[in-house]
Design a protein around this motif. Structure first.
Motif, short mmCIF file in Angstrom:
data_model
loop_
_atom_site.label_atom_id
_atom_site.label_comp_id
_atom_site.label_asym_id
_atom_site.label_seq_id
_atom_site.Cartn_x
_atom_site.Cartn_y
_atom_site.Cartn_z
N LEU A 242 -8.30 -21.09 16.04
CA LEU A 242 -8.59 -19.96 15.68
C LEU A 242 -9.22 -20.33 14.25
O LEU A 242 -10.07 -19.52 13.79
N MET A 304 -12.68 -11.18 17.12
CA MET A 304 -11.55 -11.92 17.52
C MET A 304 -10.25 -11.07 17.94
O MET A 304 -9.17 -11.24 17.49
N SER A 307 -8.00 -12.42 20.34
CA SER A 307 -8.05 -13.85 20.11
C SER A 307 -6.46 -14.18 19.51
O SER A 307 -6.11 -15.48 19.42
N GLU A 309 -5.30 -12.50 16.44
CA GLU A 309 -5.38 -12.26 14.89
C GLU A 309 -4.19 -10.88 15.02
O GLU A 309 -4.03 -10.10 15.99
#
Length: 535
Positions: A242, A304, A307, A309
């Motif tokens: 990330l 993101m 992803s 977060e």
């Protein structure tokens, strides 16, 4: 504005005809021409890769090229189009040629740095072409880790090196523009008399100088991990994948505004000229340009949402992304208000400008959809994102670039292009673009993921329509190349100001002399001093 009469001495094109005279030139106008040739070459290389993609997607079965070739094709298309065409196109070509002329300067502040930027661009391009000849890369233009550092067996290092080098070309150009605009404006040319094109390139330069080093650092880390197996992004080595996305999108979302802000500047010039109206809300337009540049640094996390977060980070990035829509909407409103009660004519540059506003508006409105957390979960990595991106980048930026090329072509070459062919090409590109990319909104909504070379048969009709549109679009892009080259020899002599436009660049000869103006012009009136109402 008052300025000297058109210069009567030798044009910049006649300052030397040998290859050496071009490769060693320090004249900003000649360097712009070098960029124009280089960028056009890369545009058609990226276009060939796009043709392979669309041919593959004509049928559902994936029977034109292998999956490996398809992966390399979309990677090449993205890398070339983003890094070697869209980012440098308007600043490096039109900005290099026009900014000194627009502010009444003899050249950019650092001519040698300007030439060095073109050589770096060319060197980066050579690495990229070398990568293609060697076998290509399959990571996409985003180089996502850990695939790019651990699993890809293609030429990642060469591709990364090419992008790394071309990034310094952008930084050099940005530094040059910032210093030139600050220090070399003609007497009387205050900040709020600057053309919007200059404002747009100033904001773009700030982004290039501040954000591009982050990209260079990120790509260096990718190379370090791939070569030396040092754990930076690979979780097996103690890294964090990330982290790459944070660093990459911290540059790459502002890079969207590197591509579109100069296009906004071009649109402002064209709409004001061909509606014979001052730009409505000039100061708000200037403030909006700077607001977009600043807010652009705060929205990288909206790439993101899925992803991993935190939800609170996602909410903040979503909010900031909505906020970017405000200055963008101000610009669309002000372009519309500029047209209101204007004496509008529909020459080819104006058709491109109107196409830009329409396509940018669709791209912007669909951007609000993908900035919404819940909707983005469904649409991430689908063709909806592809369509949204292309409406902004191609529908917006390329339309404006071509409009600018047509508008300033008489100034650059001293020749007029065939107007009817210019209008036909503008309409073909607009129609071809919409037929190509609007079906992709529907494909994305129906769940077709991007980067797949096979897909379910029920999606074949929309893909065939999209590929048919790409054929029209390719014809539209090819036409300007042909008739602009034709005009260099057979085009009508343009004269210094064929559009009766305002601005210092129109007060010198076409094409301009080496140092632009015989005497430094003195500016005595506001920008865009057109008659506000139809005669």
């Amino acid at each position: 504005m008052s300025a000297n009469a058109a210069a009567e001495y030798t044009s910049y094109l006649d300052e030397g005809e040998t290859l050496k005279s071009w490769l060693t030139t320090l004249d900003h106008k000649r360097i712009a021409v070098l960029y124009l040739v280089s960028i056009t070459l890369f545009f058609f290389i990226g276009g060939i890769a796009a043709a392979v993609i669309r041919l593959e997607l004509v049928t559902a079965g994936g029977d034109f090229v292998t999956a490996e070739t398809y992966n390399k094709s979309f990677s090449l298309h993205g890398i070339v189009m983003v890094w070697f065409f869209l980012i440098p196109s308007i600043p490096a070509v039109l900005g290099n040629f026009l900014i000194p002329l627009m502010i009444g300067a003899r050249d950019l502040a650092f001519p040698r740095l300007n030439l060095a930027s073109w050589y770096l661009y060319t060197l980066g391009g050579i690495f990229t072409i070398g990568m293609v000849i060697a076998g290509g890369v399959d990571t996409g233009w985003t180089f996502y880790t850990p695939f790019s550092t651990m699993f890809s067996n293609t030429y990642v290092i060469a591709a990364v090196l090419g992008v790394f080098i071309v990034g310094f070309s952008s930084i050099f150009t940005g530094i040059n523009f910032i210093v030139t605009i600050h220090k070399m404006r003609a007497p009387g040319l205050t900040w709020f008399r600057l053309p919007m094109f200059v404002w747009a390139n100033y904001a773009t330069s700030v982004i290039m100088v501040l954000a591009t080093p982050v990209l260079a650092m990120t790509l260096t880390l990718v190379a370090v991990e791939r070569i030396f197996q040092i754990g930076i992004f690979d979780p097996a080595l103690g890294g964090d994948p990330l982290l790459f996305q944070h660093l990459f999108w911290f540059y790459s979302h502002p890079a969207v505004y590197i591509m579109v802000l100069p296009a906004m500047g071009v649109a402002s010039e064209l709409i004001a000229c061909f509606s014979r109206s001052p730009v409505f809300g000039y100061r708000f337009m200037a403030y909006s340009v700077m607001a977009i540049a600043i807010l652009g640094f705060l929205v990288w996390g909206h790439h993101m949402f899925v992803s991993g977060e935190s939800v609170y980070a996602g909410m903040m990035f979503s909010l900031f992304s909505f906020m970017v829509a405000i200055p963008s909407a101000i610009k669309v409103f002000n372009w519309t208000a500029t047209l209101y009660k204007g004496s509008i004519s529909f020459e080819a540059p104006m058709l491109y400008a109107l196409g830009f506003v329409f396509l940018f508006m669709i791209g912007g409105l669909t951007g609000i959809i993908v900035a919404a957390l819940a909707l983005d979960v469904h649409l991430t990595d689908t063709y909806f994102v592809i369509a949204h991106f292309h409406y902004i980048m191609v529908g917006g930026s390329v339309m404006a670039y071509l409009g600018g090329i047509h508008f300033w072509w008489p100034k650059m070459t001293g020749r007029m292009y065939p107007e009817m062919w210019g209008r036909i090409a503008a309409v073909l590109i607009f129609v071809g673009f919409n037929v190509t990319f609007f079906p992709q909104f529907l494909l994305g909504y129906l769940g077709m993921p991007r980067r797949y070379h096979e897909y379910p048969e029920e999606l074949e009709v929309l893909n065939v329509i999209s590929s048919g549109g790409a054929l029209i679009l390719a014809l539209g892009y090819l036409l300007p190349l042909l008739y602009l080259l034709w005009s260099l020899r057979y085009g009508r002599i343009a004269g210094s100001n064929p559009w009766e436009a305002k601005g210092l660049e129109w007060q010198t000869s076409s094409p301009p002399a080496k140092y632009n103006f015989r005497e430094t012009p003195i500016v005595t009136e506001e920008a865009y001093a057109y008659s506000p109402y139809k005669v």
